[in-house]
Design a protein around this motif. Sequence first.
Motif, PDB file in Angstrom:
ATOM      1  N   PRO A 222       0.939  -0.828  -0.177  1.00  0.00           N
ATOM      2  CA  PRO A 222       0.717   0.352   0.050  1.00  0.00           C
ATOM      3  C   PRO A 222       0.372   1.413  -0.047  1.00  0.00           C
ATOM      4  CG  PRO A 222      -0.118  -0.527   2.719  1.00  0.00           C
ATOM      5  CD  PRO A 222       1.009  -1.972   1.483  1.00  0.00           C
ATOM      6  N   ALA A 223       0.098   2.258   0.113  1.00  0.00           N
ATOM      7  CA  ALA A 223       1.081   3.743  -0.315  1.00  0.00           C
ATOM      8  C   ALA A 223       1.363   3.285   1.181  1.00  0.00           C
ATOM      9  CB  ALA A 223      -0.191   4.577  -0.307  1.00  0.00           C
ATOM     10  N   GLY A 224       2.514   4.445   1.545  1.00  0.00           N
ATOM     11  CA  GLY A 224       3.118   4.372   2.866  1.00  0.00           C
ATOM     12  C   GLY A 224       4.774   3.540   3.049  1.00  0.00           C
ATOM     13  N   SER A 225       4.346   1.811   1.919  1.00  0.00           N
ATOM     14  CA  SER A 225       5.012   0.813   2.117  1.00  0.00           C
ATOM     15  C   SER A 225       6.066   1.543   1.938  1.00  0.00           C
ATOM     16  CB  SER A 225       4.714   0.023   1.549  1.00  0.00           C
ATOM     17  OG  SER A 225       4.446  -0.148   0.311  1.00  0.00           O
ATOM     18  N   ARG A 226       7.648   0.402   2.132  1.00  0.00           N
ATOM     19  CA  ARG A 226       9.105   1.332   1.946  1.00  0.00           C
ATOM     20  C   ARG A 226       9.385  -0.316   0.688  1.00  0.00           C
ATOM     21  NH1 ARG A 226      13.456   3.375   5.580  1.00  0.00           N
ATOM     22  NH2 ARG A 226      13.366   1.356   6.726  1.00  0.00           N
ATOM     23  N   ALA A 227      10.420   0.075  -0.033  1.00  0.00           N
ATOM     24  CA  ALA A 227      10.508  -0.896  -1.246  1.00  0.00           C
ATOM     25  C   ALA A 227      12.096  -0.326  -1.112  1.00  0.00           C
ATOM     26  CB  ALA A 227      10.225  -0.197  -2.067  1.00  0.00           C
ATOM     27  N   TYR A 228      12.876  -1.343  -0.973  1.00  0.00           N
ATOM     28  CA  TYR A 228      14.570  -1.193  -0.815  1.00  0.00           C
ATOM     29  C   TYR A 228      15.003  -1.686  -1.832  1.00  0.00           C
ATOM     30  CZ  TYR A 228      19.254  -2.106   1.088  1.00  0.00           C
ATOM     31  OH  TYR A 228      20.594  -2.940   1.417  1.00  0.00           O
ATOM     32  N   LEU A 229      16.012  -0.859  -2.181  1.00  0.00           N
ATOM     33  CA  LEU A 229      16.561  -0.642  -3.720  1.00  0.00           C
ATOM     34  C   LEU A 229      17.978  -0.459  -3.578  1.00  0.00           C
ATOM     35  CD1 LEU A 229      15.180   2.219  -4.959  1.00  0.00           C
ATOM     36  CD2 LEU A 229      14.172   0.355  -5.038  1.00  0.00           C
ATOM     37  N   GLY A 230      18.506  -1.819  -2.264  1.00  0.00           N
ATOM     38  CA  GLY A 230      20.088  -2.321  -2.782  1.00  0.00           C
ATOM     39  C   GLY A 230      21.232  -0.410  -1.923  1.00  0.00           C
ATOM     40  N   TYR A 231      21.989  -0.699  -1.680  1.00  0.00           N
ATOM     41  CA  TYR A 231      23.443  -0.781  -0.807  1.00  0.00           C
ATOM     42  C   TYR A 231      22.808   0.292  -0.066  1.00  0.00           C
ATOM     43  CZ  TYR A 231      25.613  -2.187  -5.123  1.00  0.00           C
ATOM     44  OH  TYR A 231      25.998  -2.862  -6.229  1.00  0.00           O
ATOM     45  N   GLY A 232      21.932   0.381   0.986  1.00  0.00           N
ATOM     46  CA  GLY A 232      21.262   1.254   2.193  1.00  0.00           C
ATOM     47  C   GLY A 232      20.082   2.225   1.312  1.00  0.00           C
ATOM     48  N   ALA A 233      19.497   2.282   0.013  1.00  0.00           N
ATOM     49  CA  ALA A 233      18.627   3.093  -0.567  1.00  0.00           C
ATOM     50  C   ALA A 233      17.267   2.905   0.053  1.00  0.00           C
ATOM     51  CB  ALA A 233      18.805   3.572  -1.796  1.00  0.00           C
ATOM     52  N   TRP A 234      16.620   3.409  -0.061  1.00  0.00           N
ATOM     53  CA  TRP A 234      15.151   2.420  -0.040  1.00  0.00           C
ATOM     54  C   TRP A 234      14.502   3.734  -0.359  1.00  0.00           C
ATOM     55  CZ3 TRP A 234      13.566  -1.363   2.829  1.00  0.00           C
ATOM     56  CH2 TRP A 234      14.150  -2.046   4.045  1.00  0.00           C
ATOM     57  N   THR A 235      12.685   4.087  -0.698  1.00  0.00           N
ATOM     58  CA  THR A 235      12.376   4.440  -1.737  1.00  0.00           C
ATOM     59  C   THR A 235      10.672   4.498  -0.777  1.00  0.00           C
ATOM     60  OG1 THR A 235      11.136   5.533  -3.204  1.00  0.00           O
ATOM     61  CG2 THR A 235      11.853   3.239  -3.496  1.00  0.00           C
ATOM     62  N   ARG A 236       9.562   5.285  -0.406  1.00  0.00           N
ATOM     63  CA  ARG A 236       8.788   4.794   0.001  1.00  0.00           C
ATOM     64  C   ARG A 236       7.439   5.709  -1.456  1.00  0.00           C
ATOM     65  NH1 ARG A 236       6.957   4.945   5.115  1.00  0.00           N
ATOM     66  NH2 ARG A 236       8.968   5.494   5.613  1.00  0.00           N
ATOM     67  N   ARG A 237       6.366   4.008  -1.405  1.00  0.00           N
ATOM     68  CA  ARG A 237       5.375   4.215  -2.000  1.00  0.00           C
ATOM     69  C   ARG A 237       4.326   5.092  -1.869  1.00  0.00           C
ATOM     70  NH1 ARG A 237       2.300  -0.882  -5.018  1.00  0.00           N
ATOM     71  NH2 ARG A 237       1.703   0.660  -6.868  1.00  0.00           N
ATOM     72  N   LEU A 238       4.206   6.143  -2.951  1.00  0.00           N
ATOM     73  CA  LEU A 238       3.115   7.147  -2.591  1.00  0.00           C
ATOM     74  C   LEU A 238       1.816   6.539  -3.155  1.00  0.00           C
ATOM     75  CD1 LEU A 238       5.215   9.747  -4.100  1.00  0.00           C
ATOM     76  CD2 LEU A 238       5.732   9.185  -2.209  1.00  0.00           C
ATOM     77  N   ARG A 239       1.190   5.582  -3.770  1.00  0.00           N
ATOM     78  CA  ARG A 239       0.205   5.796  -4.448  1.00  0.00           C
ATOM     79  C   ARG A 239      -0.542   4.104  -3.749  1.00  0.00           C
ATOM     80  NH1 ARG A 239      -1.539   9.310  -7.797  1.00  0.00           N
ATOM     81  NH2 ARG A 239      -0.343  11.046  -8.136  1.00  0.00           N
ATOM     82  N   ASP A 240      -1.725   3.824  -3.512  1.00  0.00           N
ATOM     83  CA  ASP A 240      -2.486   2.160  -3.749  1.00  0.00           C
ATOM     84  C   ASP A 240      -2.120   1.863  -5.076  1.00  0.00           C
ATOM     85  OD1 ASP A 240      -2.501   2.160  -0.785  1.00  0.00           O
ATOM     86  OD2 ASP A 240      -4.258   3.306  -1.277  1.00  0.00           O
ATOM     87  N   PRO A 241      -2.000   0.436  -5.026  1.00  0.00           N
ATOM     88  CA  PRO A 241      -2.583  -0.244  -6.458  1.00  0.00           C
ATOM     89  C   PRO A 241      -3.965  -0.186  -6.056  1.00  0.00           C
ATOM     90  CG  PRO A 241      -1.653  -1.521  -4.351  1.00  0.00           C
ATOM     91  CD  PRO A 241      -1.626  -0.374  -4.058  1.00  0.00           C
ATOM     92  N   ALA A 242      -3.853  -0.654  -7.276  1.00  0.00           N
ATOM     93  CA  ALA A 242      -5.801  -0.409  -7.937  1.00  0.00           C
ATOM     94  C   ALA A 242      -6.404  -1.460  -7.202  1.00  0.00           C
ATOM     95  CB  ALA A 242      -5.738  -0.244  -8.987  1.00  0.00           C
ATOM     96  N   MET A 243      -6.074  -2.971  -7.221  1.00  0.00           N
ATOM     97  CA  MET A 243      -6.689  -3.928  -6.789  1.00  0.00           C
ATOM     98  C   MET A 243      -5.186  -5.033  -6.218  1.00  0.00           C
ATOM     99  SD  MET A 243      -7.724  -5.252 -10.214  1.00  0.00           S
ATOM    100  CE  MET A 243      -8.367  -3.983 -12.137  1.00  0.00           C
ATOM    101  N   THR A 244      -5.674  -5.632  -5.310  1.00  0.00           N
ATOM    102  CA  THR A 244      -4.502  -6.458  -4.939  1.00  0.00           C
ATOM    103  C   THR A 244      -4.448  -8.129  -5.411  1.00  0.00           C
ATOM    104  OG1 THR A 244      -6.586  -8.043  -3.114  1.00  0.00           O
ATOM    105  CG2 THR A 244      -5.030  -4.985  -2.505  1.00  0.00           C
ATOM    106  N   TYR A 245      -3.479  -8.947  -5.021  1.00  0.00           N
ATOM    107  CA  TYR A 245      -3.550  -9.533  -5.386  1.00  0.00           C
ATOM    108  C   TYR A 245      -4.437 -10.342  -5.412  1.00  0.00           C
ATOM    109  CZ  TYR A 245      -2.084 -14.325  -7.282  1.00  0.00           C
ATOM    110  OH  TYR A 245      -1.359 -15.816  -7.987  1.00  0.00           O
ATOM    111  N   ASP A 246      -4.735 -10.846  -4.025  1.00  0.00           N
ATOM    112  CA  ASP A 246      -6.205 -11.816  -4.318  1.00  0.00           C
ATOM    113  C   ASP A 246      -7.692 -11.528  -5.400  1.00  0.00           C
ATOM    114  OD1 ASP A 246      -7.400  -9.905  -2.379  1.00  0.00           O
ATOM    115  OD2 ASP A 246      -7.405 -10.617  -1.271  1.00  0.00           O
ATOM    116  N   GLN A 247      -7.485 -10.375  -5.772  1.00  0.00           N
ATOM    117  CA  GLN A 247      -8.553  -9.858  -6.254  1.00  0.00           C
ATOM    118  C   GLN A 247      -8.833  -9.972  -8.076  1.00  0.00           C
ATOM    119  OE1 GLN A 247      -8.251  -5.458  -4.566  1.00  0.00           O
ATOM    120  NE2 GLN A 247     -10.287  -6.038  -3.851  1.00  0.00           N
ATOM    121  N   LEU A 248      -7.786 -10.632  -7.536  1.00  0.00           N
ATOM    122  CA  LEU A 248      -7.303 -11.128  -9.580  1.00  0.00           C
ATOM    123  C   LEU A 248      -7.375 -12.669  -9.712  1.00  0.00           C
ATOM    124  CD1 LEU A 248      -3.584  -9.633  -9.601  1.00  0.00           C
ATOM    125  CD2 LEU A 248      -5.825  -8.288 -10.418  1.00  0.00           C
ATOM    126  N   PRO A 249      -7.732 -12.515 -11.123  1.00  0.00           N
ATOM    127  CA  PRO A 249      -7.822 -14.143 -11.505  1.00  0.00           C
ATOM    128  C   PRO A 249      -6.694 -14.160 -11.045  1.00  0.00           C
ATOM    129  CG  PRO A 249      -7.806 -12.362 -13.711  1.00  0.00           C
ATOM    130  CD  PRO A 249      -7.797 -11.460 -12.140  1.00  0.00           C
TER     131      PRO A 249
END
Length: 266
Positions: A32-59
């Motif tokens: 979700p928005a607010g979660s962090r993603a690790y990009l390597g070498y000590g670098a992180w980024t934060r998500r700004l937008r929610d995905p439109a769907m979750t995995y369990d909502q997909l075929p």
Amino acid sequence: MTADASVTFIGNATTLLRVGAFTLLTDPAFGPAGSRAYLGYGAWTRRLRDPAMTYDQLPSPDLVLLSHLHADHFDRAARRALPATLPIVTTVQAQRRLRRRDFTATGLPTWDAREWRRDGQLLRVTALPGRHGPGFVDRLLPDVMGSLIEWEVDGERRLRLYITGDTLYRPFLSEIRQRCGEIDAMLIHLGGTRLLGLLLTMDGRQGADLTGLIRPRLTLPIHYDDYRVMKSPLSDFLAECRDRSLTGVRPMTRGETVELSSVSPR
């Protein structure tokens, strides 16, 4: 038998592709928005937008296409949600790491392909070249691949779709059109991602350069504003395309489905 093709934009580089009898999921990231993603070498980024769907909502997908193993393309939420038996087609480098985590991964060297057949239909995925960073910096980043998805029904071509992956624009990408022929549609990864001032994904100018080079009938921009490290808004790309009179460029909103069947000549 299904004889249509479409793409649903979920967020960032995550899309759901329905290609005739086949269902594909690209670069799954469901945090979700607010979660962090690790990009390597000590670098992180934060998500700004929610995905439109979750995995369990997909075929249920038949396979996953993973352009590279960065956490904004295969995040913690996706690792928890995806079944370990779900086939993942990715780079050779990512294959090794995913198998250590018990995922079912196949790594494709550049220009290698895999095929699936069902109900008289053929799905072919070919690994295409890409460069995630400038110069020597590319060696410090995960290997990245583009993908060519080709779909045939009873031997007749119905779709040729190019997914760029997180590549920068480079003139050698002209080999894609030379080898593969005319491209019906392109999912282009943009965003102008920058770390320490270095450009790591295409900005608006480079995206327009690639669009002019490949000349697809339909260009669908994705991967442009989900994370803080993305510095080039979609408007930059759209303005560059207008200035160059590039046609067939169509933005998508999250959750929107765009038909692809009509872009291929019959």
